[in-house]
Design a protein around this motif. Structure first.
Motif, mmCIF file in Angstrom:
data_model
loop_
_atom_site.group_PDB
_atom_site.id
_atom_site.type_symbol
_atom_site.label_atom_id
_atom_site.label_comp_id
_atom_site.label_asym_id
_atom_site.label_seq_id
_atom_site.Cartn_x
_atom_site.Cartn_y
_atom_site.Cartn_z
ATOM 1 N N ARG A 1 0.846 -1.200 0.000
ATOM 2 C CA ARG A 1 0.000 0.000 0.000
ATOM 3 C C ARG A 1 0.876 1.242 0.000
ATOM 4 N N GLY A 2 0.391 2.295 -0.624
ATOM 5 C CA GLY A 2 1.039 3.604 -0.558
ATOM 6 C C GLY A 2 2.374 3.621 -1.264
ATOM 7 N N ARG A 3 3.112 4.726 -0.999
ATOM 8 C CA ARG A 3 4.454 4.919 -1.566
ATOM 9 C C ARG A 3 5.471 4.508 -0.515
ATOM 10 N N ALA A 4 6.007 3.326 -0.630
ATOM 11 C CA ALA A 4 6.939 2.822 0.359
ATOM 12 C C ALA A 4 8.347 3.345 0.096
ATOM 13 N N SER A 5 9.087 3.584 1.203
ATOM 14 C CA SER A 5 10.469 4.041 1.092
ATOM 15 C C SER A 5 11.328 2.915 0.552
#
Length: 419
Positions: free
Chosen positions: A411-415
């Motif tokens: 999910r989302g923009r992971a580092s």
């Protein structure tokens, strides 16, 4: 020469650093393409098979379905003068039918009632006196009538003797009979006129008496209206009125003009939410749709509800006349002590439902070149899987194909990963 040596070493160190950064970037990109992710914990979600529900959130205000608005009484025969509240039930009190809600100062109405009662009694005495005078005059009229009739009878007897009397005496007897008859007719007309006058005077007094009685009863009703009692069982909600220092909640000692509402008795067992929905969202609503009601003041509470009514006539918008709004009513099923009038509420209306759909969070979908992908977990990394999407809500999306139930997605923009 020593200075040139230092500069060459500095340039060499900088070149080595740039080379190391490039190598690490390449390794990272290669590692992502291979699906290898190392480092911190990443936000993930599981692909679930369940009913997908698309909702529409609408904001409104809670109000009672059954209530009674209490206004300052309008008095008969009175002007628009303000009335002073002497007793007032406290806000939030629970009342039963017949319980006192408010009482106004009724000194003026009591005095008015006593004055009208005095006038009414005076009229009654005048009528009694006039009728007594009428009875006495009736006896006098009867005596006068009898005397006139006896005079006619005596004159008629004298006329019968005219054959044995002289011509002059006979003429006198005839003249006396004519005068007696004329006198009798005059007495009869006089009595009729006198009785008509007396009857008119009595009737005038009776009309005045009835008017005074109506005024007395109006004064009594006005006095009774100064005490307001509850017509139903419920909760007392005090209203806001304009005072000398601005608007404020009504309280004892305030002046209220006739006809101005100042409190409500609401039935807390049946509540509803009133809202205004813009013309775009109103087309998606229909009576009978299920909903869930949330209270802004108590976020942890929610109540089931339904769409009760959708207005057929649009109203002007709050900010622009180009966008019209429709009034909508939502019923709240059941009862709860926290559902009080004038609380702001948010209603989530179910507008669409897909049974047994694969559902993922919306932020798990990645779009590239017009195509949708999910980052599906594979071993220690994540692989991009192209998917076909269906219905979408604010937080979730239906996946029609490209992924299996139970798959774990990123999910989302992971580092450390590419978007």
């Amino acid at each position: 020469m020593f200075k040139n040596l230092i500069l060459r070493r500095a340039f060499a160190v900088r070149a080595i650093a740039v080379l190391l950064v490039a190598i690490l970037a390449a390794v990272g990109a290669r590692s992502w393409r291979k699906g290898e992710v190392r480092g911190a914990t990443l936000p993930m979600a599981t692909v679930e098979r369940r009913d997908f529900v698309r909702t529409l959130r609408i904001h409104g205000v809670i109000e009672a379905v059954k209530f009674h608005a209490v206004a300052a009484p309008r008095l008969s025969g009175q002007g628009g003068s303000s009335m002073i509240i002497t007793r007032l039930v406290p806000a939030g009190a629970r009342v039963q039918p017949g319980d006192l809600l408010a009482e106004f100062d009724r000194q003026a109405q009591t005095k008015n009632y006593l004055d009208r009662e005095t006038e009414y009694r005076d009229r009654v005495e005048q009528i009694r006196k006039k009728k007594a005078e009428q009875e006495a005059a009736l006896a006098t009229d009867e005596r006068e009538m009898k005397e006139a009739e006896h005079a006619v009878e005596k004159a008629a007897l004298d006329v019968k003797r005219n054959e044995i009397l002289s011509k002059i005496d006979a003429e006198k007897n005839a003249q006396n009979l004519a005068e007696a008859k004329a006198r009798l007719d005059q007495v009869r007309r006089t009595i009729r006129l006198r009785r008509s006058v007396v009857a008119s005077e009595v009737r005038i007094l009776e009309i005045q008496r009835d008017r005074d009685l109506a005024a007395m009863r109006n004064a009594q009703r006005n006095s009774d209206r100064m005490v307001i009692r509850s017509p139903l069982a419920g909760l007392v909600v005090l209203g806001t009125i304009f005072k000398s220092n601005g608007p404020g909640e009504v309280q004892e000692g305030d002046e209220v003009r006739p006809g101005v509402p100042f409190l409500q008795v609401v039935d807390p067992q049946s509540m509803q939410v009133r809202s205004r929905v813009n013309q775009v969202d109103a087309a998606r609503l229909a009576a009978g749709q299920t909903a869930k009601v949330h209270l802004d003041a108590y976020p942890e509470l929610s109540f089931p509800g339904r769409v009760a009514q959708v207005g057929a006539i649009a109203l002007g918008g709050s900010f622009s006349d180009r966008i019209r709004t429709f009034p909508v009513l939502f019923t709240i099923e059941g009862s709860d002590p926290w559902t009080m009038p004038d609380l702001s509420a948010a209603v989530d209306v179910e507008v669409e439902r897909v049974a047994g759909a694969l559902v993922v969070p919306r932020d798990a979908v990645v779009e590239e070149s017009g195509k949708a992908f999910l980052r599906v977990r594979s071993g220690s990394g994540f692989d991009k899987a192209p998917v076909t999407l269906g219905l979408t809500s604010e937080h979730e999306v239906v996946v029609q194909s490209g992924v299996r139930e139970g798959s774990v997605v990123l999910r989302g923009r992971a580092s450390g990963t590419e978007s």
